[in-house]
Design an enzyme around this catalytic site. Structure first.
Site, short mmCIF file in Angstrom:
data_model
loop_
_atom_site.label_atom_id
_atom_site.label_comp_id
_atom_site.label_asym_id
_atom_site.label_seq_id
_atom_site.Cartn_x
_atom_site.Cartn_y
_atom_site.Cartn_z
N GLY A 68 -11.31 -1.79 0.19
CA GLY A 68 -10.00 -1.14 -0.33
C GLY A 68 -10.62 -0.05 -0.96
O GLY A 68 -10.31 1.24 -0.12
N LYS B 208 -13.27 -4.92 9.84
CA LYS B 208 -14.08 -3.82 9.06
C LYS B 208 -15.28 -3.92 9.65
O LYS B 208 -15.55 -2.82 8.96
CB LYS B 208 -13.74 -4.84 7.31
CG LYS B 208 -12.51 -4.22 7.18
CD LYS B 208 -12.49 -5.36 5.86
CE LYS B 208 -11.01 -4.80 5.32
NZ LYS B 208 -10.82 -6.33 4.27
N GLY C 46 -6.12 -4.57 -3.08
CA GLY C 46 -4.44 -4.60 -4.29
C GLY C 46 -4.25 -3.12 -3.51
O GLY C 46 -4.83 -2.38 -2.95
N GLY D 180 -0.84 -9.23 -4.82
CA GLY D 180 -1.07 -8.16 -3.66
C GLY D 180 -2.39 -8.12 -2.60
O GLY D 180 -3.00 -7.37 -2.04
N VAL E 31 1.15 -1.24 0.15
CA VAL E 31 -0.03 0.51 -0.34
C VAL E 31 0.56 1.55 -0.05
O VAL E 31 0.98 2.14 -0.84
CB VAL E 31 -1.60 -0.01 1.14
CG1 VAL E 31 -1.92 1.67 1.22
CG2 VAL E 31 -1.83 -1.06 0.97
N1 HSE Z 1 -6.31 -8.87 2.54
C1 HSE Z 1 -7.41 -7.63 2.69
C2 HSE Z 1 -8.45 -8.53 1.57
C3 HSE Z 1 -6.76 -6.19 2.09
O1 HSE Z 1 -8.20 -9.40 1.56
O2 HSE Z 1 -9.68 -7.94 1.75
C4 HSE Z 1 -7.48 -5.21 2.12
O3 HSE Z 1 -8.17 -5.52 3.37
#
Ligand code: HSE
Length: 405
Positions: A129, A200, A297, A182, A12
């Site tokens: 994201g 989350k 990502g 990633g 990131v």
């Molecule tokens: N590992 C997390 C996902 C990254 O796959 O959503 C983003 O928060």
């Protein structure tokens, strides 16, 4: 010109560096002034990378530089991120973070410290994201009693479930692909065991309901038990399997959970595939709204971090109110919530149907031509408690998946 610093030059962090450089004119226009990356903090060296011009290894250089007004924390993990962010806010710098572990654990405290210092703690990239969801919940959906937030909140698991469903690939192969792209956390258990989605939904529920939702109070089940056979049944009855994070308010009580669920093609989140995330918010006057986009990502997440940097610059000396008190929101046990259940059982359907219906009530039996020695059934809508009580009488249940309608 305004000086910013980036803490961490991983996936990131390097994305934030790239977005600010690539879109420098647009970002400057939106922020009202040029954005200069004065420092990037990382313990590692990056020979040949332009970051070397601004790379530092000592956080105090950033903390003690009064010219740095905004910090992007993109290191991940609770420590040392918490110590760094707290000290930056106390020095009167604004902080933007993508770090859901930090926000879920210390969000209310860091918001309060930012407020006391007339600065901001922003965390748009911590959920969904690149999807704008935090700012809409805080600043736009303010006229509603929010009944539900339902989200596909983890890109890695959605990528895995989609590939397993559509390409019949096995779990480990797809996880490796997600890591290479990633998307995955350093410790893949955070994704596949549901811990990331749990943090989350805790964040989304906290900013929606204004009180702290402790992620440790949330029932959390990952996708490690989902198999190719589950997908065969799901495909036969037109369902897909998704990892949901859900927070719900019913008659003044709050429920939250993270678990794999089956949904049919009438569900608005049915077509959210691959690394995409989708979040549906149900307001009592607004009705349903959907947010959709890249959930993980480098560049999508960096886009959200940079949008926070722009907002922090726009509100340099004015705190943007975020309602998230330190008081814990009491969650009701999900045992009281109702849903249908998909259940796989060993043995044959004909001889067991009567016993199954005596325990679970009406069921719809499903068999597969190419899977022997087992069958599956779907219950009517029952409480989790009723399901558990009925299931306790059987020692041949292979798996069960909740169904969300
Ligand atoms: N590992 C997390 C996902 C990254 O796959 O959503 C983003 O928060």
């Amino acid at each position: 010109m305004i000086n910013v610093a980036i803490l961490g030059y991983g996936t990131v962090g390097s994305g934030v560096f790239e977005v600010i450089k690539t879109n420098s004119e647009i970002v400057a226009k939106k922020a009202g002034q040029e954005v200069n990356i004065k420092y990037v903090l990382d313990l590692r060296e990056f020979p040949g990378d332009p970051v070397m011009d601004v790379l530092v290894h000592d956080y105090d250089v950033i903390l003690n530089d009064p010219e740095v007004e905004v910090i992007a924390e993109v290191m991940g993990g609770v420590e040392p991120a918490y110590t760094f962010v707290k000290s930056a806010l106390m020095k009167g710098k604004s902080v933007c973070t993508s770090n859901k572990e930090l926000v879920a654990k210390h969000g209310s405290e860091l918001i309060e410290i930012a407020k006391e210092h007339g600065r901001n703690f922003f965390f748009e990239a911590s959920c969904g994201g690149g999807i704008p969801i935090i700012r809409p919940l805080i600043q736009c959906i303010t006229a509603d009693d929010v009944q539900e937030i339902i989200g596909i909140l983890n890109g890695t698991t959605n990528y895995i479930l989609t590939k397993m469903s559509k390409e019949g690939l096995d779990f480990d192969t797809v996880l490796k692909e997600a890591q290479e792209l990633g998307y995955a956390e350093r410790n893949p258990a955070a994704d596949v065991e549901g811990f990331d989605a749990c943090r989350k939904i805790a964040i989304l529920a906290s900013i929606t309901y204004g009180k702290n939702v402790d992620f440790e109070d949330i029932y959390t089940e990952g996708i490690t038990n989902i198999s190719d056979v589950d997908f065969k049944y799901a495909n036969k009855i037109g369902y897909s399997v998704k990892l949901f994070g859900k927070a719900k308010k019913v008659d003044g009580k709050f429920y939250a959970y993270v678990a794999p669920v089956m949904i049919d093609d009438t569900h608005p989140l049915f077509s959210v595939n691959d690394v995409f995330n989708g979040i549906m918010v149900k307001g009592n006057v607004l009705g349903d709204v959907m947010f959709y986009g890249s959930g993980a990502g480098k560049l999508p997440t960096a886009s959200a971090v940079v949008s926070d940097i722009v907002d922090a610059i726009r509100h340099l000396n004015d705190n943007v109110a975020v309602e998230w008190s330190s008081e814990n929101l009491e969650l009701t046990d999900i045992k009281n919530s109702e849903k249908k259940f998909f259940v796989r059982m060993s043995g044959d359907a004909e001889s067991q149907k009567a016993a199954v219906e005596a325990a679970f009530g009406n069921v719809q039996v499903i068999t597969l031509d190419d899977v022997n020695g087992e069958f599956a059934f779907v219950t009517d809508t029952i409480t989790e408690a009723r399901y558990e009580e009925a299931a306790a009488a059987f020692d041949n249940i292979i798996t069960r998946i909740r169904i969300e309608l």
